[in-house]
Motif scaffolding. Structure first.
Motif, short mmCIF file in Angstrom:
data_model
loop_
_atom_site.label_atom_id
_atom_site.label_comp_id
_atom_site.label_asym_id
_atom_site.label_seq_id
_atom_site.Cartn_x
_atom_site.Cartn_y
_atom_site.Cartn_z
N PRO A 32 3.22 2.12 4.53
CA PRO A 32 4.25 3.25 3.22
C PRO A 32 5.79 3.41 2.48
O PRO A 32 5.80 3.65 1.42
N ASP A 33 6.44 2.27 3.22
CA ASP A 33 7.64 2.29 2.68
C ASP A 33 7.16 0.99 2.35
O ASP A 33 9.20 0.85 1.38
N ALA A 34 6.73 0.53 1.77
CA ALA A 34 6.89 -0.93 1.03
C ALA A 34 6.95 -0.84 -0.97
O ALA A 34 6.22 -0.02 -0.97
N GLU A 35 7.32 -2.05 -1.37
CA GLU A 35 7.12 -1.76 -2.66
C GLU A 35 5.56 -1.80 -3.15
O GLU A 35 5.81 -2.57 -2.00
N ALA A 36 5.34 -1.54 -4.36
CA ALA A 36 3.75 -1.33 -5.02
C ALA A 36 3.63 -2.63 -5.58
O ALA A 36 4.60 -2.75 -5.67
N ASP A 62 -7.81 -11.60 -7.42
CA ASP A 62 -7.58 -11.43 -6.02
C ASP A 62 -7.43 -12.14 -5.30
O ASP A 62 -6.35 -12.33 -4.18
N ILE A 63 -6.73 -13.53 -5.88
CA ILE A 63 -5.15 -14.54 -5.79
C ILE A 63 -4.24 -14.03 -5.58
O ILE A 63 -3.26 -14.03 -5.18
N MET A 64 -4.21 -12.41 -7.54
CA MET A 64 -2.40 -11.88 -7.42
C MET A 64 -2.89 -11.07 -5.85
O MET A 64 -1.58 -10.73 -5.40
N ILE A 65 -3.48 -10.46 -5.59
CA ILE A 65 -3.31 -9.07 -4.52
C ILE A 65 -3.58 -9.70 -3.44
O ILE A 65 -2.70 -9.74 -2.57
N ARG A 66 -3.72 -11.27 -3.02
CA ARG A 66 -3.97 -11.46 -1.72
C ARG A 66 -1.84 -12.09 -1.40
O ARG A 66 -1.88 -11.93 -0.17
N TYR A 67 -1.82 -12.84 -2.83
CA TYR A 67 -0.42 -13.23 -2.97
C TYR A 67 0.68 -12.67 -2.39
O TYR A 67 1.07 -12.24 -2.01
N GLU A 68 0.06 -11.11 -3.34
CA GLU A 68 1.28 -9.69 -3.44
C GLU A 68 0.78 -8.94 -1.74
O GLU A 68 2.17 -8.81 -1.27
N LEU A 70 0.67 -11.15 1.00
CA LEU A 70 1.42 -11.91 1.63
C LEU A 70 2.55 -11.53 1.69
O LEU A 70 3.49 -12.13 2.48
N ARG A 71 3.38 -11.10 0.69
CA ARG A 71 4.78 -11.24 0.10
C ARG A 71 5.40 -10.08 0.30
O ARG A 71 6.18 -9.28 0.63
N GLY A 72 4.20 -9.08 1.54
CA GLY A 72 4.72 -7.59 1.96
C GLY A 72 5.01 -6.33 1.54
O GLY A 72 5.53 -5.60 2.02
N LYS A 73 4.13 -6.90 0.54
CA LYS A 73 3.68 -4.76 -0.86
C LYS A 73 2.63 -4.47 0.02
O LYS A 73 2.14 -5.23 0.68
N ASP A 74 2.83 -3.24 -0.86
CA ASP A 74 2.11 -2.45 -0.82
C ASP A 74 0.94 -2.66 -1.73
O ASP A 74 1.22 -1.86 -2.75
N ALA A 75 0.03 -3.59 -1.57
CA ALA A 75 -1.06 -4.27 -2.40
C ALA A 75 -2.78 -3.21 -2.50
O ALA A 75 -3.01 -3.42 -1.28
N LEU A 76 -2.74 -2.60 -3.97
CA LEU A 76 -3.51 -2.13 -3.81
C LEU A 76 -4.29 -2.69 -4.51
O LEU A 76 -4.35 -2.95 -5.97
N TRP A 77 -5.61 -3.01 -5.17
CA TRP A 77 -6.32 -3.40 -5.95
C TRP A 77 -7.94 -2.05 -5.76
O TRP A 77 -8.78 -2.20 -4.80
N VAL A 78 -7.57 -1.75 -6.89
CA VAL A 78 -8.61 -0.17 -6.62
C VAL A 78 -10.19 -0.87 -7.60
O VAL A 78 -9.85 -1.32 -8.37
N VAL A 79 -11.38 -0.24 -6.66
CA VAL A 79 -12.26 -0.99 -6.62
C VAL A 79 -13.40 0.22 -7.18
O VAL A 79 -13.50 1.10 -6.73
N GLY A 80 -13.93 -0.29 -8.33
CA GLY A 80 -14.73 0.69 -7.70
C GLY A 80 -16.03 0.25 -9.62
O GLY A 80 -15.46 -0.69 -9.43
N ASP A 597 0.53 -3.00 -12.39
CA ASP A 597 1.60 -3.86 -12.47
C ASP A 597 1.21 -5.10 -13.00
O ASP A 597 2.07 -5.34 -13.84
N LEU A 598 -0.34 -5.15 -13.21
CA LEU A 598 -1.02 -6.07 -13.26
C LEU A 598 -2.43 -5.73 -14.43
O LEU A 598 -2.67 -4.96 -13.03
N LEU A 599 -2.48 -6.43 -15.26
CA LEU A 599 -4.84 -5.91 -15.73
C LEU A 599 -5.08 -7.37 -16.32
O LEU A 599 -4.48 -8.03 -16.71
#
Length: 982
Positions: A32-36, A62-68, A70-80, A597-599
């Motif tokens: 909750p307190d990590a950078e998004a 997936d490469i980008m979301i796994r990297y971020e 691992l860097r400790g971020k609150d990494a959200l990959w929206v799927v649908g 952050d990125l598309l």
């Protein structure tokens, strides 16, 4: 440690770990307190299945979301997934046809229910397939563009844009698919070359008018003679001297008898044919513009076809009965309107035949025509004049254009900016209505428009439009409108306004029941309209009004008293609390994760989706949806051709996963993704990356065999030995290269950095250099360095790395999986002295190995190296183990029958008389070099031949160039080897 199997088998590993990650919620750990860090996937169609383009697109994400992560971020990959209006309705209707059933046997509600049933049973196959690829999406919040909250957002956007004057209804030409019976966008039209004809007709001038050549007719050429039935003018260029005398004159149409004017317009090209162009504004986009410039209003333009592509009567009633009901083209062996028009013109003497080179007359000149086809319906698109809903895309495009120009949105690679600006600056109104049943029904209701004369029986002169998010709001708008009107009965009350099913029912309600009816627009919205809201609607936008939490103190009293609370009060409180929690959660998500952050998307949906998200994001939220847009290329067949089912060159990514593993396919995608370039499919490369995974597996087994497991430190261990200092420095340098590539979105650079370090530096050199020297320092450094490989490689090869991570630290890492581990922080630098020493050793051994390979020196023969100019003679152990060579005494000059190698500017002589037959080897190398030179010259001849370069298929030319480069390199290598022998 857990002992690893001798053979790496990816299948069971992939199934085990994906299930574990998903069940444990590791794709979205609680931070909750990590950078998004937020990305959204381009929602695939609910009808879709994983193709190779999806594999590329989702691997990069997936490469980008796994990297971020691992860097400790609150990494959200929206799927649908997207409801895919046309595609889904087609699938369900095809299934109905197979049962001798059809959509029109049901009400709209019944059919839509059948689509929902199909969606629940068969839809979403692609999301299961994305799991096979290893995509670490937040499945707990999987979205669907027809979910209730998403539908609410879509309706709100339509109403808001309408109220802001950015959505409107207009009569314009659309791309009409006569098979699907709906409008489609320009982006859904494929242009295909077809064989057709060019007919030449006489159009007689009326009133005695004549051209400068004295003719009393104009010659008009057309590729679409059937559209003559709705001609409204003939255009000539305003400066064409041949027709100055007839501009403004009238023509007696040869079939309909309609009098049509000759207009001056620059659309008519004096150099093309006769310079006269028939203008049918209701069935041609260019003609539509010419008609408007000539003063024709869209409502006055003639439409000669119905939605099925059959001839219907025009507003002026001048089409002869013989043509009515005919299909536009020949169908099922029956002549259509085209054939009938040509036959009539020929019979009446208005057809000018084409005479071929042999003097034979034909009705038409053969032509290859660029013909528009619907990409789903597969039939020729008909430009069709109809009323549709439009978004004012020109206004919405301004802020995105500004954002890209001033750098607020970065397009990567930058070369796509020119294409972006060209399309956005010339953007046309966006037709957003589709004549379907499946989708978001347009929130517009129609009512009768009355004249302005006060009477007890008002005259109906048109329709009113009431745009609202729901039926109740529409009724309220209609009641207010009619109450304020001066044309209704004095005894009118709000109850007189009612909702009816359609326009036909409205007539009955008005005349028979003395009611004022409104009825809803039956069309649905373009699928891309809803997906344009994806970056923010998936997070819970719009929030709406903050819920009132009156009664919070009630909670305190309920639970502070030692008595059973009133169940009704508790239920009411819980309902209120849930409303508040949902609102607060959505607000938190939007505040934290929007803008994204990125598309990452394929360039082929830049205008379908990406640009429209920019427009909607700026208009509805005031912010750009993301600061960076990465556009990747297409995956092509091995020969460079575009993949298509008709060509039979489509590659099934799941077949590759079954054969080589998901990790291998993912790494291939990353390694081949070079900004702005398409990827050529190469199964050998995929197989090579399967071998890479095996190499890492075997390295882990080697470490385990030597008592080396997981490291217990994130920072680099202390090291005194040069080889250990060197590998720590190599980790530091690789990490820097990798992070730079991530920052620049250079996926090929990322893959190259970790591949060369893991395979070459660590496995091929470090593990070889430390064999037999496994002291405690070396074990600690080796364990740490291997950990760094697993972490850095994880975004690309998640499955094998997670398996090895756990196996190397069994028990210790049960609650510390690699997917949520910490990105490397070596807290170390590069030891220049150690680097110089080991780099020299590596270069020395490499030269010896190259010498053996080039001259076919068997490994059974030991070599001796003699320094010629004071070169170093250390690294004896590595030279012995990895080069099977020894140091000899320094000498002044190389003896006869020896080769020379050069390392760090110093030369070494290697006597070869006892190792190989020198004369035989010289003869072999000379012969091979001569053959290679011959092939090089042959390929140069082909490439220097303009006929080959200009006329051959591009893939054939590219292959010749690649072969030339390969043979040239081989020839140079052989001659270099020959020169070594003197």
């Amino acid at each position: 440690m857990t002992e690893l199997a001798k053979t790496f088998e990816p299948g069971p590993i992939e199934a085990k770990w994906y299930q574990h990650w998903e069940e444990k919620g590791l794709f979205r750990p609680d931070r909750p307190d990590a950078e998004a860090y937020t990305i959204v996937n381009p929602p695939p169609n609910v009808t879709g299945s994983l193709h190779i383009g999806h594999a590329l697109d989702n691997t990069l994400q997936d490469i980008m979301i796994r990297y971020e992560r691992l860097r400790g971020k609150d990494a959200l990959w929206v799927v649908g997934v997207d409801h895919a209006g046309i595609a889904t309705q087609m699938v369900v209707e095809r299934q109905m046809e197979a049962r001798q059933d059809k959509r029109t046997n049901y009400s709209r509600e019944e059919f839509v229910q059948k689509v929902w049933e199909w969606k629940e049973e068969s839809g979403g196959q692609i999301t299961r397939q994305l799991r096979r690829l290893g995509c670490s999406m937040d499945w707990s919040r999987e979205q669907f563009t027809m979910d209730p909250h998403f539908s609410d957002a879509v309706l709100k956007v339509f109403v808001d844009l309408y109220n802001d004057g950015l959505i409107y209804r207009d009569k314009r030409l659309v791309n009409w698919d006569v098979k699907l019976k709906t409008a489609i966008s320009d982006l859904e039209v494929e242009t295909i070359e077809t064989k057709g004809g060019f007919w030449h007709f006489k159009y007689p001038l009326s009133g005695g008018a004549k051209t400068a050549e004295g003719k009393d007719y104009l010659v008009v050429a057309t590729t679409r003679p059937e559209t003559m039935l709705a001609d409204m003018a003939v255009a000539v260029h305003p400066e064409d001297e041949r027709y100055q005398s007839v501009i403004g004159k009238m023509i007696d149409h040869p079939i309909t008898g309609r009098q049509i004017p000759v207009v001056a317009d620059e659309h008519a090209d004096p150099e093309l044919g006769s310079g006269c162009v028939k203008i049918t504004p209701g069935h041609d986009f260019n003609d539509f513009d010419v008609g408007k410039r000539a003063g024709m209003k869209p409502a006055e333009m003639l439409n000669m076809l119905d939605g099925n592509g059959n001839v219907c009567q025009t507003a002026d009633g001048l089409i002869p009965d013989e043509f009515l009901g005919l299909h536009r083209f020949k169908k099922d062996g029956v002549d259509g309107a085209r054939e009938a028009v040509v036959a009539r013109m020929k019979a009446d003497g208005f057809l000018i035949p084409h005479v071929d080179k042999e003097g034979v007359e034909h009705d038409a000149e053969p032509r290859t025509i660029q013909t528009p086809f619907g990409d789903r319906g597969g039939v020729v698109i008909e430009p069709w004049l109809t009323d549709q809903w439009y978004v004012d895309a020109e206004k919405l495009a301004q802020k995105p254009i500004e954002a890209v120009r001033n750098g607020d949105i970065e397009i990567v690679p930058k070369t796509w900016e020119k294409t972006f600006f060209n399309w956005m600056e010339n953007i046309q109104p966006w037709c957003v209505s589709r004549q379907l049943w499946w989708g978001h029904q347009i929130p517009a209701w129609y009512g009768m428009k009355f004249d302005e004369v006060h009477s007890t029986g008002a005259k109906i002169v048109g329709t009113e439009v009431f745009v609202a998010t729901c039926e109740e709001e529409a009724l309220e708008l209609a009641r207010r409108h009619y109450l304020s009107s001066s044309v209704i009965n004095d005894d009118f009350s709000p109850e007189n306004v009612i909702v009816v099913e359609n326009a036909d029912a409205a007539e009955d309600a008005f005349w028979d029941e003395n009611k004022i009816p409104i009825w809803r627009d039956e069309d649905v919205l373009d699928t891309w309209f809803s997906s344009a809201l994806w970056p923010f609607a998936t997070l819970g936008w719009p929030l709406g009004q903050e819920p009132r939490m009156a009664g919070y103190s009630l909670k305190q009293s309920i639970y502070s008293q030692h008595q059973d609370p009133d169940p009704m009060v508790v239920a009411e409180w819980n309902e209120k609390r849930a409303e508040w929690d949902n609102w607060n959660a959505a607000k938190s998500r939007i505040d934290k994760h929007y803008p994204n952050d990125l598309l990452i998307s394929g360039f082929d949906i830049l205008f379908f989706w990406d640009a429209r998200m920019m427009m909607m994001g700026r208009q509805l939220t005031g912010e750009n949806p993301w600061p960076r847009l990465y556009l990747h290329g297409l995956v092509r067949a091995a020969d460079g051709a575009k993949m298509s089912k008709s060509k039979g060159n489509v590659v099934d990514p799941l077949g590759l996963v079954d054969k080589y593993g998901a990790d291998a396919l993912r790494f291939f995608m990353a390694a081949m993704e070079s900004q702005g370039r398409d990827i050529k499919m190469d199964n050998k490369r995929v197989e090579g990356y399967r071998n890479f995974a095996t190499k890492i597996w075997n390295a882990a087994r080697f470490l385990q065999a030597n008592g080396i497991g997981a490291s217990d430190t994130i920072a680099a261990p202390d090291a005194a030995k040069p080889v250990n200092k060197w590998i720590i420095g190599e980790v530091v340098e690789t990490l820097a290269k990798l992070e730079k590539a991530f920052d620049e979105l250079r996926f090929d650079g990322m893959a190259d950095a970790i591949y060369h370090f893991a395979w070459g530096t660590f496995c091929d050199w470090y593990l070889e250099l430390i064999k037999g020297e496994m002291d405690e320092e070396t074990k600690a450094v080796a364990a740490w360095a291997f950990d760094q490989i697993l972490v850095m490689l994880h975004p690309f090869m998640p499955f094998v790395t997670e398996e090895l991570w756990g196996a190397m630290g069994a028990g210790e890492r049960d609650h510390y999986p690699l997917i949520t581990a910490k990105w490397p922080e070596p807290e170390a630098g590069v030891d220049a002295e150690a680097k110089s020493e080991i780099d020299w050793t590596v270069a020395l051994v490499s030269e010896v190995r190259a010498l053996r390979a080039e001259l076919n020196i068997p490994w059974s023969s030991r070599l001796t190296l003699h320094p010629l100019d004071g070169g170093r003679t250390d690294a004896a152990s590595a030279l012995d183990r990895q080069g099977k060579a020894d140091w000899g005494e320094p000498i002044d000059s190389a003896p006869a029958g020896s080769a020379q190698i050069v390392v760090a500017g110093k030369s070494y002589a290697v006597p070869l008389a006892d190792a190989i037959d020198l004369d035989a080897e010289r003869a072999r190398l000379a012969k091979a070099a001569e053959a290679a030179d011959k092939e090089v010259k042959s390929l140069e001849g082909r490439l220097n031949n303009p006929n080959f370069v200009e006329r051959a298929k591009p893939e054939a030319v590219e292959k010749a160039r690649a072969d030339h480069a390969e043979r040239k390199e081989e020839a140079d290598r052989l001659r270099a080897a020959l020169s070594r022998l003197g």
